[in-house]
Design a protein around this motif. Structure first.
Motif, mmCIF file in Angstrom:
data_model
loop_
_atom_site.group_PDB
_atom_site.id
_atom_site.type_symbol
_atom_site.label_atom_id
_atom_site.label_comp_id
_atom_site.label_asym_id
_atom_site.label_seq_id
_atom_site.Cartn_x
_atom_site.Cartn_y
_atom_site.Cartn_z
ATOM 1 N N ALA A 1 13.329 -11.004 -3.016
ATOM 2 C CA ALA A 1 12.057 -10.265 -3.065
ATOM 3 C C ALA A 1 12.317 -8.768 -2.929
ATOM 4 N N ILE A 2 11.468 -7.998 -3.588
ATOM 5 C CA ILE A 2 11.528 -6.543 -3.516
ATOM 6 C C ILE A 2 10.143 -6.021 -3.160
ATOM 7 N N ILE A 3 10.086 -5.181 -2.137
ATOM 8 C CA ILE A 3 8.857 -4.458 -1.802
ATOM 9 C C ILE A 3 9.068 -3.009 -2.218
ATOM 10 N N VAL A 4 8.123 -2.460 -2.973
ATOM 11 C CA VAL A 4 8.260 -1.107 -3.512
ATOM 12 C C VAL A 4 7.158 -0.221 -2.948
ATOM 13 N N GLN A 5 7.546 0.931 -2.429
ATOM 14 C CA GLN A 5 6.570 1.928 -1.975
ATOM 15 C C GLN A 5 6.793 3.196 -2.792
ATOM 16 N N SER A 6 6.258 3.192 -3.999
ATOM 17 C CA SER A 6 6.453 4.317 -4.897
ATOM 18 C C SER A 6 5.293 4.344 -5.891
ATOM 19 N N ASP A 7 5.438 5.104 -6.972
ATOM 20 C CA ASP A 7 4.367 5.209 -7.951
ATOM 21 C C ASP A 7 4.572 4.206 -9.083
ATOM 22 N N LEU A 8 3.556 4.115 -9.965
ATOM 23 C CA LEU A 8 3.611 3.143 -11.055
ATOM 24 C C LEU A 8 4.766 3.395 -12.007
ATOM 25 N N SER B 1 4.058 -4.395 -4.728
ATOM 26 C CA SER B 1 3.861 -2.947 -4.700
ATOM 27 C C SER B 1 2.999 -2.569 -3.506
ATOM 28 N N LEU B 2 3.493 -1.622 -2.750
ATOM 29 C CA LEU B 2 2.816 -1.205 -1.530
ATOM 30 C C LEU B 2 2.265 0.209 -1.705
ATOM 31 N N THR B 3 0.964 0.373 -1.499
ATOM 32 C CA THR B 3 0.269 1.662 -1.491
ATOM 33 C C THR B 3 0.300 2.400 -2.820
ATOM 34 N N THR B 4 0.247 1.659 -3.943
ATOM 35 C CA THR B 4 -0.161 2.264 -5.201
ATOM 36 C C THR B 4 -1.689 2.253 -5.225
ATOM 37 N N LEU B 5 -2.307 2.575 -6.332
ATOM 38 C CA LEU B 5 -3.744 2.864 -6.338
ATOM 39 C C LEU B 5 -4.618 1.723 -6.853
ATOM 40 N N GLY B 6 -4.110 0.492 -6.775
ATOM 41 C CA GLY B 6 -4.931 -0.643 -7.175
ATOM 42 C C GLY B 6 -4.861 -0.957 -8.654
ATOM 43 N N ASP B 7 -3.939 -0.334 -9.382
ATOM 44 C CA ASP B 7 -3.877 -0.523 -10.830
ATOM 45 C C ASP B 7 -2.526 -1.027 -11.311
ATOM 46 N N ALA B 8 -1.811 -1.743 -10.449
ATOM 47 C CA ALA B 8 -0.523 -2.310 -10.866
ATOM 48 C C ALA B 8 -0.706 -3.493 -11.799
ATOM 49 N N ASP B 9 -1.950 -3.868 -12.113
ATOM 50 C CA ASP B 9 -2.206 -4.883 -13.126
ATOM 51 C C ASP B 9 -1.999 -4.334 -14.534
ATOM 52 N N ARG B 10 -1.835 -3.008 -14.656
ATOM 53 C CA ARG B 10 -1.632 -2.381 -15.963
ATOM 54 C C ARG B 10 -0.169 -2.414 -16.409
ATOM 55 N N LEU B 11 0.714 -2.806 -15.517
ATOM 56 C CA LEU B 11 2.141 -2.787 -15.832
ATOM 57 C C LEU B 11 2.497 -3.888 -16.825
ATOM 58 N N SER B 12 3.662 -3.799 -17.432
ATOM 59 C CA SER B 12 4.092 -4.795 -18.409
ATOM 60 C C SER B 12 4.132 -6.190 -17.797
ATOM 61 N N THR B 13 4.487 -6.258 -16.527
ATOM 62 C CA THR B 13 4.340 -7.476 -15.723
ATOM 63 C C THR B 13 3.415 -7.121 -14.560
ATOM 64 N N PRO B 14 2.197 -7.648 -14.520
ATOM 65 C CA PRO B 14 1.284 -7.315 -13.416
ATOM 66 C C PRO B 14 1.924 -7.644 -12.066
ATOM 67 N N ILE B 15 1.754 -6.745 -11.118
ATOM 68 C CA ILE B 15 2.449 -6.842 -9.836
ATOM 69 C C ILE B 15 1.444 -6.997 -8.695
ATOM 70 N N ASP B 16 1.768 -7.903 -7.744
ATOM 71 C CA ASP B 16 0.972 -8.018 -6.519
ATOM 72 C C ASP B 16 0.948 -6.675 -5.809
ATOM 73 N N GLU B 17 -0.161 -6.401 -5.117
ATOM 74 C CA GLU B 17 -0.340 -5.033 -4.625
ATOM 75 C C GLU B 17 -1.130 -5.003 -3.317
ATOM 76 N N LEU B 18 -0.681 -4.128 -2.410
ATOM 77 C CA LEU B 18 -1.464 -3.705 -1.251
ATOM 78 C C LEU B 18 -1.856 -2.254 -1.532
ATOM 79 N N PRO B 19 -3.061 -2.007 -2.045
ATOM 80 C CA PRO B 19 -3.372 -0.695 -2.622
ATOM 81 C C PRO B 19 -3.913 0.317 -1.622
ATOM 82 N N LEU B 20 -3.597 1.583 -1.894
ATOM 83 C CA LEU B 20 -4.377 2.666 -1.309
ATOM 84 C C LEU B 20 -5.753 2.624 -1.955
#
Length: 352
Positions: A252-259, A284-303
């Motif tokens: 598993a990878i937890i990412v705290q960065s931008d899209l 994805s940790l603390t992106t803006l709730g739009d990681a569903d736009r990525l080529s592979t939608p990513i689970d997210e804890l959004p800002l």
């Protein structure tokens, strides 16, 4: 009802001296002025706005201190600033935006508050040891912060509940069998300045990983690898090589960065033969709730700037109306887990 006479009596000075200290119309010593301002603040006397002034005397402006730093990204900055300005306008207030950082930020705040230009101050991107917070103790107007600094005695604060969210995220990974996890963090400067949500989320992840007997190792990008959200592919390759060399069985990878980083990460993982989520789960940790736009939608804890900024303005309006938001109030809002299918059951012995 507290008035200028009460401030004078408590401070041990004349009413005229209090008036000069609050208005700035006559020079008095910095020590006396600070003593008077702090006394007024402790008594809840806000001459330019606040519960003891009549609505007709208010300016209709709020100061929004939102520092632009070397690591500030346009998307995050615009998201928070837009939402706080929009929320203020919906409540009949306009804003004066102050973008300085460090000592200059304090100077700007002092200028606008002491001149009576604003009825209150909103602090955005508040750090753990934020120097702007010291102004709240002697300010003639109330302060509300988005973020929770160590010293909250003289202002009200609202933030997302990073601790609770990280606990839930680590528990989910643990229940799915993940025991070896990689953490890709933010730029080193963010940790050096003890950026609020970054430090709180990192500390919580480390705590709950230990509690769940999970290995969590962190890797930060090189200091020169990102320029306002632009990532060099070589830097991401280097991070991945380093991480999987140290943790070949990581699942598993937890990412705290931008899209931008997350999208590049997905692509580089694929080139390594690691599919998301079949071979490795990604959160994805603390992106803006739009990681569903990525080529592979990513689970997210959004800002969620729309929630924290709106609540900050509501708190300020309540303070100005005298509706009982005492200084020292700290509110933490729950962060939803956005499940997009990128975190699944751990694959056993992925390196074999």
């Amino acid at each position: 009802m507290v008035g200028i006479k009460d401030v004078a009596a408590q401070a041990g000075v004349s009413i005229s001296t209090v008036s000069y200290a609050l208005s700035g119309k006559r020079r008095i010593s910095p020590e006396v002025r600070q003593h008077i301002l702090q006394t007024a603040r402790e008594l809840g006397y806000f001459p330019h706005g606040g519960p003891l002034s009549s609505p007709g005397k208010r300016t209709g402006f709020l100061a929004v201190s939102d520092p632009i730093r070397p690591t500030t990204t346009e998307r995050t900055y615009a998201g928070f600033l837009m939402n706080v300005v929009k929320s203020a306008r919906e409540r009949g207030y306009d804003t004066i935006v102050l973008s300085e950082s460090g000592e200059q930020a304090q100077t700007r705040l002092e200028q606008v508050t002491d001149a009576g230009l604003v009825d209150g101050v909103i602090l955005l991107d508040a750090d753990m040891n934020d120097s702007r917070v010291s102004r709240a103790a002697i300010s003639s107007v109330p302060y509300v912060a988005v973020g929770v600094p160590h010293d909250t005695a003289h202002l009200a604060c609202v933030d997302l509940d990073f601790e609770r969210a990280c606990n839930a995220a680590v528990d989910r990974l643990s229940q799915l069998g993940h025991r070896d996890c990689i953490f890709f963090g933010s730029a080193p400067d963010e940790y050096r300045r003890r950026s609020n949500f970054i430090m709180r989320s990192l500390g919580s992840l480390q705590h709950y990983a230990r509690k769940n007997d999970m290995t969590l190792k962190g890797y930060a990008p090189p200091a020169d690898s990102s320029d306002a959200g632009t990532w060099a592919i070589g830097s991401i390759d280097s991070l991945l090589e380093k991480a999987f060399a140290a943790q070949p069985d990581a699942t598993a990878i937890i990412v705290q960065s931008d899209l931008t980083f997350v999208e590049a990460l997905i692509g580089r993982l694929a080139l390594m033969g690691k599919r998301v989520p079949h071979d490795v789960s990604v959160l994805s940790l603390t992106t803006l709730g739009d990681a569903d736009r990525l080529s592979t939608p990513i689970d997210e804890l959004p800002l969620q700037p729309e929630r924290t900024c709106s609540r900050a303005i509501d708190m300020m309006m309540d303070i100005l109306a005298g509706h009982g938001v005492p200084m020292g109030t700290v509110e933490r809002l729950e962060i939803p887990y956005l499940d997009r299918g990128s975190v699944t059951q751990a694959r056993r012995n992925p390196s074999k």
